[in-house]
Design a protein around this motif. Structure first.
Motif, PDB file in Angstrom:
ATOM      1  N   TYR A 222       3.195  15.281  -0.946  1.00 50.58           N
ATOM      2  CA  TYR A 222       3.793  14.767   0.282  1.00 50.58           C
ATOM      3  C   TYR A 222       5.199  14.262  -0.012  1.00 50.58           C
ATOM      4  O   TYR A 222       5.539  13.965  -1.161  1.00 50.58           O
ATOM      5  N   HIS A 435      -3.829   6.011   6.399  1.00 47.95           N
ATOM      6  CA  HIS A 435      -4.994   6.643   7.004  1.00 47.95           C
ATOM      7  C   HIS A 435      -5.075   8.112   6.607  1.00 47.95           C
ATOM      8  O   HIS A 435      -4.045   8.805   6.526  1.00 47.95           O
ATOM      9  N   ASP A 437      -6.107  10.653   8.200  1.00 49.27           N
ATOM     10  CA  ASP A 437      -5.737  11.623   9.235  1.00 49.27           C
ATOM     11  C   ASP A 437      -4.266  11.550   9.614  1.00 49.27           C
ATOM     12  O   ASP A 437      -3.807  12.311  10.474  1.00 49.27           O
ATOM     13  N   SER A 438      -3.500  10.651   8.988  1.00 44.03           N
ATOM     14  CA  SER A 438      -2.060  10.555   9.285  1.00 44.03           C
ATOM     15  C   SER A 438      -1.308  10.157   8.016  1.00 44.03           C
ATOM     16  O   SER A 438      -0.511   9.214   8.022  1.00 44.03           O
ATOM     17  N   GLN A 440       1.124  11.634   6.062  1.00 41.73           N
ATOM     18  CA  GLN A 440       2.569  11.740   5.989  1.00 41.73           C
ATOM     19  C   GLN A 440       3.253  10.731   6.897  1.00 41.73           C
ATOM     20  O   GLN A 440       4.262  10.115   6.519  1.00 41.73           O
ATOM     21  N   GLU A 441       2.696  10.514   8.091  1.00 45.05           N
ATOM     22  CA  GLU A 441       3.294   9.545   9.017  1.00 45.05           C
ATOM     23  C   GLU A 441       3.266   8.141   8.427  1.00 45.05           C
ATOM     24  O   GLU A 441       4.254   7.391   8.519  1.00 45.05           O
ATOM     25  N   ASP A 442       2.137   7.767   7.827  1.00 45.29           N
ATOM     26  CA  ASP A 442       2.035   6.428   7.226  1.00 45.29           C
ATOM     27  C   ASP A 442       2.928   6.296   6.004  1.00 45.29           C
ATOM     28  O   ASP A 442       3.488   5.229   5.758  1.00 45.29           O
TER      29      ASP A 442
END
Length: 446
Positions: A222, A435, A437-438, A440-442
């Motif tokens: 990532y 999280h 399920d997220s 890259q966003e986190d």
């Protein structure tokens, strides 16, 4: 007892199904299904004509298998693999098939096989399959779908068959094959099968060529931010040359006369030969930035996906660090205590990625061992990142212990659940929830 009985039959059922899938074409599988049905309904030859269907299909199948016995030939296969792959990212490699026969070959099928070990009953009992939640109760109880997924995970990749239309006599054909890695670690190639469909189109004649090889699959990576701690440079005994090894090796500064107690290996033998009295090399220690990256391996009963995400994040930080004046230490607990260093000209990213590709979770608590390891190391550290798989009492105690040291600490908690409370953590600790399920966003918000 029932589960052991079922598992004992799973191996036979699985091997039979794999053999049929590899040897019969779609039409051949249909014939195999028709034969027993027609045989049952055609038992009374006066009441039905199903016995004729039974006889015709059985003769076709026997003829097809007999014709496949005439498939002969000498072949050799050379496989050329890339240096590595990444989980979930399709990669391509080439196989060169050499026809050593005096006649051309047409209509061949190339099937590259990965090693697929059958798990033991204890290994099968410990496996977790996220797809079990979507299955009915019977499938969950029997467990055969979970077994098939476990074997696929052990295999580690998916390779589609490749058709070879024509190979001239005494010549080569190069084919490009797509491989989809399903897990990190080494994939072991076991053999290659060359097949040819019989004239009736029901059965595959095959020639097996042992062709062992292996390919390293790296964790999914990532985009991670640069490490920007406000920590200070710390004293490193022995300088940068001693950053990843043991001993008294330091940065060379000058020569001086020997003093009682100096190590023998510090003697400068050329000067000793010229002056006829011992001369030793004097060294200088260094101060520089050194970050620590702690990977929690204690999975307990959490889903394996959480551990895989933690490994991916650790690998992403190790590969993203490009500061030339800093070292980055990866530390984790497995069978032993492990510490690997990269950065500032030491290199080592390839070896560290290989380690992360092969690391396995632990199912017995090792948080206390991690705390002991960090207490021995933390005085050398300018900043610390801890990637944790949970926030239970043991890990909270670890965080409180780390907060007593005057260095910046960033905590990343990998989870697939909501409701983790960070308010009771020390104020000096920067804690973040990642999280599943997220991811890259986190990570972007760090």
């Amino acid at each position: 007892m029932l589960r052991r009985f079922l598992f004992a039959n799973f191996k036979l059922v699985y091997k039979l199904s794999q053999w049929m899938r590899h040897r019969f074409t779609s039409a051949g599988l249909m014939i195999v299904l028709i034969i027993p049905v027609a045989g049952v309904f055609g038992f009374d030859t006066r009441a039905t004509l199903s016995f004729q269907i039974f006889s015709i299909t059985l003769v076709l199948l026997i003829t097809s298998i007999s014709l496949s016995l005439f498939f002969r030939g000498k072949f050799s296969i050379e496989r050329r693999l890339p240096d590595f792959g990444t989980v979930g990212t399709p990669l391509y490699y080439s196989c060169t098939v050499k026809n050593k026969n005096k006649t051309p070959k047409r209509g061949l099928i190339l099937i590259d096989d990965l090693n697929s070990p059958f798990p033991t009953i204890n290994e099968f009992a410990k496996t977790q399959d996220p797809l079990d939640k979507k299955r009915n109760r019977i499938d969950r109880f029997i467990g055969y779908p979970r077994l098939v997924n476990t074997i696929q995970k052990c295999r580690g990749g998916s390779i589609a068959p490749v058709s070879i239309d024509y190979i001239a006599e005494k010549s080569n054909a190069e084919e490009h094959i797509e491989l989809i890695p399903l897990r990190r670690g080494y994939l072991y190639f076991e053999k290659t099968r060359l097949g040819q469909v019989d004239p009736l189109g029901l059965f595959h004649a095959q020639k097996i060529i042992n062709n062992k090889d292996k390919l390293l699959i790296l964790p999914k990576l990532y985009k991670t931010p640069a490490l920007n701690f406000k920590g200070k440079r710390t004293y490193q005994l022995g300088g940068v040359n001693n950053a990843s090894s043991t001993g008294d090796s330091q940065e060379f500064m000058s020569l001086r006369d020997y003093r009682p107690g100096d190590p023998i290996r510090s003697i400068h033998w050329k000067s000793f030969a010229k002056t006829n009295h011992p001369v030793v090399k004097e060294y200088d220690d260094e101060f520089f930035v050194r970050y620590g990256l702690i990977l929690d391996t204690y999975l307990d009963k959490k889903p394996e996906e959480i551990f895989e995400n933690a490994v991916s994040i650790a690998a992403s930080f190790m590969t993203a660090q490009k500061e030339q004046d800093a070292l980055l230490d990866l530390m984790f607990i497995g069978n032993n205590t492990y510490r690997f260093t990269s950065g500032r000209g030491l290199g080592g990213n390839e070896n560290i990625l290989e380690v992360l590709s092969c690391i396995e979770p632990e199912y017995q608590s090792n948080i206390l061992k991690m705390e002991i390891m960090l207490k021995e190391y933390i005085h050398e550290c300018s900043g610390l990142i801890c990637i944790l798989l949970n926030l239970d009492d043991e890990r909270k105690k670890l965080i409180e212990t780390l907060s007593q040291f005057n260095i910046p600490i960033k905590i990343l908690i990998i989870t697939d659940a909501e409701g983790i409370i960070l308010d009771d953590l020390p104020d000096s600790i920067e804690a973040n929830i990642i999280h599943s399920d997220s991811l890259q966003e986190d990570i972007d918000r760090l």
